[in-house]
Write a protein that holds these residues in place. Structure first.
Motif, PDB file in Angstrom:
ATOM      1  N   ASN A  60      38.499  61.961  59.385  1.00  0.00           N
ATOM      2  CA  ASN A  60      39.024  61.690  58.056  1.00  0.00           C
ATOM      3  C   ASN A  60      40.434  62.283  58.020  1.00  0.00           C
ATOM      4  O   ASN A  60      40.607  63.502  57.949  1.00  0.00           O
ATOM      5  N   LYS A  87      38.890  52.598  55.356  1.00  0.00           N
ATOM      6  CA  LYS A  87      38.952  53.533  54.237  1.00  0.00           C
ATOM      7  C   LYS A  87      37.564  53.700  53.634  1.00  0.00           C
ATOM      8  O   LYS A  87      36.723  52.794  53.722  1.00  0.00           O
ATOM      9  N   VAL A  88      37.330  54.847  53.034  1.00  0.00           N
ATOM     10  CA  VAL A  88      36.066  55.075  52.328  1.00  0.00           C
ATOM     11  C   VAL A  88      36.051  54.191  51.084  1.00  0.00           C
ATOM     12  O   VAL A  88      37.030  54.131  50.332  1.00  0.00           O
ATOM     13  N   ASP A 114      39.850  57.626  51.137  1.00  0.00           N
ATOM     14  CA  ASP A 114      40.229  58.447  52.286  1.00  0.00           C
ATOM     15  C   ASP A 114      40.380  57.559  53.521  1.00  0.00           C
ATOM     16  O   ASP A 114      39.597  56.620  53.728  1.00  0.00           O
ATOM     17  N   LYS A 115      41.366  57.867  54.370  1.00  0.00           N
ATOM     18  CA  LYS A 115      41.605  57.077  55.575  1.00  0.00           C
ATOM     19  C   LYS A 115      40.760  57.606  56.728  1.00  0.00           C
ATOM     20  O   LYS A 115      40.793  58.793  57.050  1.00  0.00           O
ATOM     21  N   ILE A 116      39.991  56.713  57.346  1.00  0.00           N
ATOM     22  CA  ILE A 116      39.090  57.041  58.449  1.00  0.00           C
ATOM     23  C   ILE A 116      39.561  56.350  59.726  1.00  0.00           C
ATOM     24  O   ILE A 116      39.865  55.154  59.712  1.00  0.00           O
ATOM     25  N   SER A 171      34.598  64.112  51.711  1.00  0.00           N
ATOM     26  CA  SER A 171      35.249  62.804  51.788  1.00  0.00           C
ATOM     27  C   SER A 171      35.019  62.058  50.485  1.00  0.00           C
ATOM     28  O   SER A 171      34.006  62.245  49.807  1.00  0.00           O
ATOM     29  N   THR A 207      42.644  62.105  55.729  1.00  0.00           N
ATOM     30  CA  THR A 207      43.052  62.602  54.413  1.00  0.00           C
ATOM     31  C   THR A 207      42.710  64.076  54.236  1.00  0.00           C
ATOM     32  O   THR A 207      43.500  64.842  53.692  1.00  0.00           O
ATOM     33  N   PHE A 236      32.104  67.234  56.204  1.00  0.00           N
ATOM     34  CA  PHE A 236      32.710  65.906  56.277  1.00  0.00           C
ATOM     35  C   PHE A 236      32.120  65.011  55.194  1.00  0.00           C
ATOM     36  O   PHE A 236      32.846  64.326  54.461  1.00  0.00           O
TER      37      PHE A 236
END
Length: 233
Positions: A65, A129-130, A102-104, A98, A67, A94
């Motif tokens: 993650n 992204k989430v 958030d960018k994964i 999250s 972010t 995690f």
């Protein structure tokens, strides 16, 4: 006897050449798709992993993650010439910290054939992204705030704009509130308990390392959590 000797020679030759043949396909593992979504105040996920090699391949799946700078790793394997769906059972920090948007980024590393022992290149890097899941039943909305006093629900987030802090209220009672925070000075994720009327001072990791004071403000309504957030000089 001649037939047996010939068969044995062919078999040995196949063993010798197999690794070289397999090595021609130097990136057999591919992350085809992935979804990371919120569910009951945490995040869960799935990824579809494909393997074009003619043998089962083991690998380490790295999921980061970006972010909140949190990493999840898991050792897995996938059969040859097939695709498999993997459930991403994220670790507590995690999963807890999250949130939506958030960018994964994920990649398969340490890729190796189980039979041939050939070491392959990493997989492709897959970004997503989430997203908000269908089983996300948060009691309150997350809040983006500046300084002030805020009524927060358990398991929801407060984003403090001046410092960049991400604060999650884990639970509360008339005596104390339990928080989990990220975007701290030294990185990582920190749990914190603040008793009523008490203040905790922390530093965030926002360029100038902003100082922030968190106070558990005991209100008249014992069912509510009142958290005072102040930027400090």
């Amino acid at each position: 006897m001649f037939k047996f000797t010939r068969f044995l020679s062919i078999f040995i030759l196949a063993l010798v050449l197999a690794p070289a043949v397999l090595a021609d396909n130097d990136q057999p593992v591919r992350i085809k798709s992935a979804v990371v979504e919120t569910e009951y105040s945490r995040v869960v996920g799935q990824a579809e992993i494909c393997n074009s090699a003619p043998e089962r391949v083991r690998y380490t799946l790295d999921v980061k993650n970006l972010t909140i700078n949190s990493i999840y790793k898991r050792n897995l394997s996938v059969a040859g010439n097939t695709c498999e769906t993997v459930t991403l059972s994220f670790k507590e920090d995690f999963s807890d910290m999250s949130n939506v948007d958030d960018k994964i980024v994920m990649v398969a590393k340490r890729v190796q054939g189980l039979w041939s022992q050939v070491k392959y290149d990493f997989s492709n890097s897959y970004s997503t992204k989430v997203v908000k899941g269908e089983r996300d039943y948060a009691d309150c909305d997350d809040q983006t705030v500046e300084d002030g006093v805020f009524d927060a629900c358990d398991m929801d987030f407060i984003y403090h704009t001046p410092s960049g802090l991400r604060i999650k209220v884990l639970k509360h009672n008339p005596e104390y509130v339990d928080l989990k925070l990220t975007y701290l000075e030294w990185g990582g994720i920190k749990e914190m308990r603040i008793y009523k009327g008490r203040t905790k001072k922390i530093r965030s990791n926002s360029g100038q390392f902003s100082r922030v004071e968190l106070t558990n403000v005991y209100g008249e309504n014992k069912d509510n959590t009142y958290l005072k957030i102040e930027s400090a000089s």
